[in-house]
Design a protein around this motif. Structure first.
Motif, PDB file in Angstrom:
ATOM      1  N   THR A 146      -2.202  67.720 -36.925  1.00 18.89           N
ATOM      2  CA  THR A 146      -3.038  67.480 -35.750  1.00 18.89           C
ATOM      3  C   THR A 146      -3.860  68.691 -35.325  1.00 18.89           C
ATOM      4  OG1 THR A 146      -1.307  68.143 -34.191  1.00 18.89           O
ATOM      5  CG2 THR A 146      -1.341  65.821 -34.890  1.00 18.89           C
ATOM      6  N   ASN A 147      -3.619  69.845 -35.950  1.00 23.23           N
ATOM      7  CA  ASN A 147      -4.265  71.120 -35.594  1.00 23.23           C
ATOM      8  C   ASN A 147      -3.843  71.633 -34.223  1.00 23.23           C
ATOM      9  OD1 ASN A 147      -7.502  70.178 -37.060  1.00 23.23           O
ATOM     10  ND2 ASN A 147      -5.606  70.807 -38.050  1.00 23.23           N
ATOM     11  N   GLN A 148      -2.778  71.092 -33.645  1.00 27.52           N
ATOM     12  CA  GLN A 148      -2.324  71.515 -32.324  1.00 27.52           C
ATOM     13  C   GLN A 148      -1.350  72.684 -32.422  1.00 27.52           C
ATOM     14  OE1 GLN A 148      -3.294  70.369 -29.356  1.00 27.52           O
ATOM     15  NE2 GLN A 148      -4.549  68.667 -30.069  1.00 27.52           N
ATOM     16  N   LEU A 149      -1.425  73.575 -31.443  1.00 26.22           N
ATOM     17  CA  LEU A 149      -0.465  74.664 -31.328  1.00 26.22           C
ATOM     18  C   LEU A 149       0.674  74.225 -30.405  1.00 26.22           C
ATOM     19  CD1 LEU A 149      -2.908  77.686 -30.869  1.00 26.22           C
ATOM     20  CD2 LEU A 149      -1.769  76.950 -32.982  1.00 26.22           C
ATOM     21  N   TRP A 150       1.902  74.658 -30.747  1.00 26.34           N
ATOM     22  CA  TRP A 150       3.080  74.300 -29.964  1.00 26.34           C
ATOM     23  C   TRP A 150       3.897  75.549 -29.630  1.00 26.34           C
ATOM     24  CZ3 TRP A 150       4.962  69.539 -28.228  1.00 26.34           C
ATOM     25  CH2 TRP A 150       4.241  68.409 -28.632  1.00 26.34           C
ATOM     26  N   HIS A 151       4.360  75.596 -28.391  1.00 29.10           N
ATOM     27  CA  HIS A 151       5.293  76.644 -27.967  1.00 29.10           C
ATOM     28  C   HIS A 151       6.031  76.168 -26.724  1.00 29.10           C
ATOM     29  CE1 HIS A 151       7.177  80.409 -27.008  1.00 29.10           C
ATOM     30  NE2 HIS A 151       6.506  80.530 -25.875  1.00 29.10           N
ATOM     31  N   ASP A 152       7.322  76.485 -26.677  1.00 26.72           N
ATOM     32  CA  ASP A 152       8.164  76.144 -25.525  1.00 26.72           C
ATOM     33  C   ASP A 152       8.168  74.639 -25.257  1.00 26.72           C
ATOM     34  OD1 ASP A 152       9.950  76.742 -23.537  1.00 26.72           O
ATOM     35  OD2 ASP A 152       8.441  77.369 -22.083  1.00 26.72           O
ATOM     36  N   GLY A 153       8.092  73.864 -26.331  1.00 27.20           N
ATOM     37  CA  GLY A 153       8.132  72.416 -26.193  1.00 27.20           C
ATOM     38  C   GLY A 153       6.862  71.794 -25.640  1.00 27.20           C
ATOM     39  N   LYS A 154       5.787  72.571 -25.576  1.00 25.97           N
ATOM     40  CA  LYS A 154       4.547  72.083 -24.985  1.00 25.97           C
ATOM     41  C   LYS A 154       3.407  72.173 -25.992  1.00 25.97           C
ATOM     42  CE  LYS A 154       6.033  73.792 -20.471  1.00 25.97           C
ATOM     43  NZ  LYS A 154       5.761  74.764 -19.381  1.00 25.97           N
ATOM     44  N   ARG A 155       2.590  71.133 -25.992  1.00 21.89           N
ATOM     45  CA  ARG A 155       1.396  71.135 -26.821  1.00 21.89           C
ATOM     46  C   ARG A 155       0.350  72.034 -26.157  1.00 21.89           C
ATOM     47  NH1 ARG A 155       0.412  66.136 -26.771  1.00 21.89           N
ATOM     48  NH2 ARG A 155       1.179  65.479 -28.820  1.00 21.89           N
ATOM     49  N   LYS A 156      -0.128  73.006 -26.895  1.00 24.88           N
ATOM     50  CA  LYS A 156      -1.155  73.913 -26.391  1.00 24.88           C
ATOM     51  C   LYS A 156      -2.530  73.445 -26.870  1.00 24.88           C
ATOM     52  CE  LYS A 156       2.119  76.482 -24.671  1.00 24.88           C
ATOM     53  NZ  LYS A 156       2.339  76.590 -23.207  1.00 24.88           N
ATOM     54  N   ARG A 157      -3.452  74.363 -26.982  1.00 24.96           N
ATOM     55  CA  ARG A 157      -4.808  74.015 -27.404  1.00 24.96           C
ATOM     56  C   ARG A 157      -4.854  73.694 -28.895  1.00 24.96           C
ATOM     57  NH1 ARG A 157      -7.141  78.252 -30.252  1.00 24.96           N
ATOM     58  NH2 ARG A 157      -6.087  80.261 -30.083  1.00 24.96           N
ATOM     59  N   ARG A 158      -5.974  73.139 -29.300  1.00 25.60           N
ATOM     60  CA  ARG A 158      -6.191  72.914 -30.726  1.00 25.60           C
ATOM     61  C   ARG A 158      -6.642  74.218 -31.370  1.00 25.60           C
ATOM     62  NH1 ARG A 158      -9.260  67.657 -32.753  1.00 25.60           N
ATOM     63  NH2 ARG A 158      -7.348  66.808 -31.878  1.00 25.60           N
ATOM     64  N   TYR A 159      -6.262  74.386 -32.617  1.00 25.32           N
ATOM     65  CA  TYR A 159      -6.585  75.609 -33.351  1.00 25.32           C
ATOM     66  C   TYR A 159      -7.211  75.211 -34.671  1.00 25.32           C
ATOM     67  CZ  TYR A 159      -5.645  80.052 -35.819  1.00 25.32           C
ATOM     68  OH  TYR A 159      -5.756  81.230 -36.544  1.00 25.32           O
ATOM     69  N   PRO A 160      -8.292  75.913 -35.093  1.00 23.04           N
ATOM     70  CA  PRO A 160      -8.926  77.068 -34.457  1.00 23.04           C
ATOM     71  C   PRO A 160      -9.844  76.663 -33.310  1.00 23.04           C
ATOM     72  CG  PRO A 160     -10.072  76.520 -36.478  1.00 23.04           C
ATOM     73  CD  PRO A 160      -8.880  75.605 -36.415  1.00 23.04           C
ATOM     74  N   ARG A 161     -10.248  77.660 -32.532  1.00 26.42           N
ATOM     75  CA  ARG A 161     -11.159  77.408 -31.417  1.00 26.42           C
ATOM     76  C   ARG A 161     -12.519  76.974 -31.959  1.00 26.42           C
ATOM     77  NH1 ARG A 161      -9.439  79.048 -26.463  1.00 26.42           N
ATOM     78  NH2 ARG A 161      -7.735  80.570 -26.359  1.00 26.42           N
ATOM     79  N   GLY A 162     -13.165  76.125 -31.183  1.00 23.47           N
ATOM     80  CA  GLY A 162     -14.502  75.699 -31.570  1.00 23.47           C
ATOM     81  C   GLY A 162     -14.526  74.624 -32.621  1.00 23.47           C
ATOM     82  N   GLY A 163     -13.346  74.085 -32.956  1.00 17.66           N
ATOM     83  CA  GLY A 163     -13.297  73.061 -33.979  1.00 17.66           C
ATOM     84  C   GLY A 163     -13.899  71.749 -33.518  1.00 17.66           C
ATOM     85  N   ALA A 164     -14.225  70.903 -34.466  1.00 19.88           N
ATOM     86  CA  ALA A 164     -14.790  69.604 -34.148  1.00 19.88           C
ATOM     87  C   ALA A 164     -13.738  68.723 -33.481  1.00 19.88           C
ATOM     88  CB  ALA A 164     -15.304  68.941 -35.428  1.00 19.88           C
TER      89      ALA A 164
END
Length: 272
Positions: free
Chosen positions: A142-160
């Motif tokens: 999914t290109n999602q970043l995860w930490h502490d059980g929470k979905r963070k932003r999509r990576y990399p920045r500026g992606g489609a």
């Protein structure tokens, strides 16, 4: 001479890539000089202890091969399973190569780092690496970043808006001194994914998966201390950047310099 090279590299010459159709290249960022030199450094010899998955710190549904460089998940259901590297890092800048076929990922395929406190198996399908405060993971599906059980932003920045297909080969870049984690895909550094990682804690490369039969390989490529890059490494990088893909021009140089400039890791190590 070293300062001149640092300025020359800093002012944009690090971002020269060979022509590529990868969707990740427009999203790449200029790597710091230490990282640029490290990415241009021949890999360490195979058999390095950091090139192994831990045979003891893994889910019971995973099995590490005798060499330690490959882990395989059993064909079990309703389980998320993780493994961490045999050796982590407390200080320094380090790069690991992870080979994980896209067809063997499915959902909840995460790649990142963890401390020794990260859980390695839970029931159901979940983002295990990144599921607690002890791990940080990039969900490849999914290109999602995860930490502490929470979905963070999509990576990399500026992606489609659409999810980018992550290839089989991914580099994990851990800067334990700065407390950052990033990734390299298709020879493109995608920038910092996570920051404020705990300093002084041993951080291990780690993966978690749910795909039955998935095989994931790891290899430690290289690392360096927080010291400034050596003049020889800066010179090698600047010459190789200037030559680009046309390395045939090195044939007019003495053999020792040819070995230093070409991508022949074993010969470089023997010569040094």
């Amino acid at each position: 001479m070293g300062l001149t090279l640092c300025c020359w590299l800093r002012d944009g010459h690090l971002k020269k890539h060979q022509r590529s159709t990868s969707a990740f290249c427009p999203l790449s960022v200029t790597p710091p000089i230490r990282l640029a030199v490290l990415l241009d450094t021949p890999p360490v010899a195979p058999g390095n202890p950091r090139s192994q998955w831990s045979p003891t710190h893994l889910s019971p549904n995973l099995q590490v091969c005798p060499s330690g460089g490959r882990v395989r998940r059993g064909r079990v259901e309703q389980s998320s399973d993780a493994v961490r590297g045999a050796v982590g890092a407390v200080t320094g800048l380090h790069i690991w190569e992870v080979l994980w076929e896209e067809q063997q990922r499915g959902s909840h395929a995460l790649l990142g780092v963890s401390t020794h406190k990260c859980p390695l198996q839970v029931s159901g399908y979940t983002a295990l690496i990144g599921g607690t405060s002890c791990s940080w993971g990039w969900e490849l599906s999914t290109n999602q970043l995860w930490h502490d059980g929470k979905r963070k932003r999509r990576y990399p920045r500026g992606g489609a808006t659409d999810v980018l297909s992550v290839p089989d080969r991914i580099l994990v870049v851990l800067d334990a001194d700065a407390g950052t984690l990033g990734y390299v895909v298709d020879n493109c550094y995608l920038g910092v994914a996570f920051q404020d990682l705990p300093k002084g804690a041993e951080l291990f490369p780690a993966v978690s998966c749910v795909w039955g039969g998935a095989e994931i390989c790891i290899r430690y490529l290289c690392g360096t201390t927080r010291d400034a890059p050596a003049l020889q490494a800066l010179s090698r990088l600047s010459v190789r950047r200037a030559l680009g893909s046309d390395r045939s021009r090195t044939l007019a140089l003495p053999p020792a310099l040819q070995r230093l400039l070409l991508d022949t890791a074993e010969e470089v190590q023997q010569d040094l």
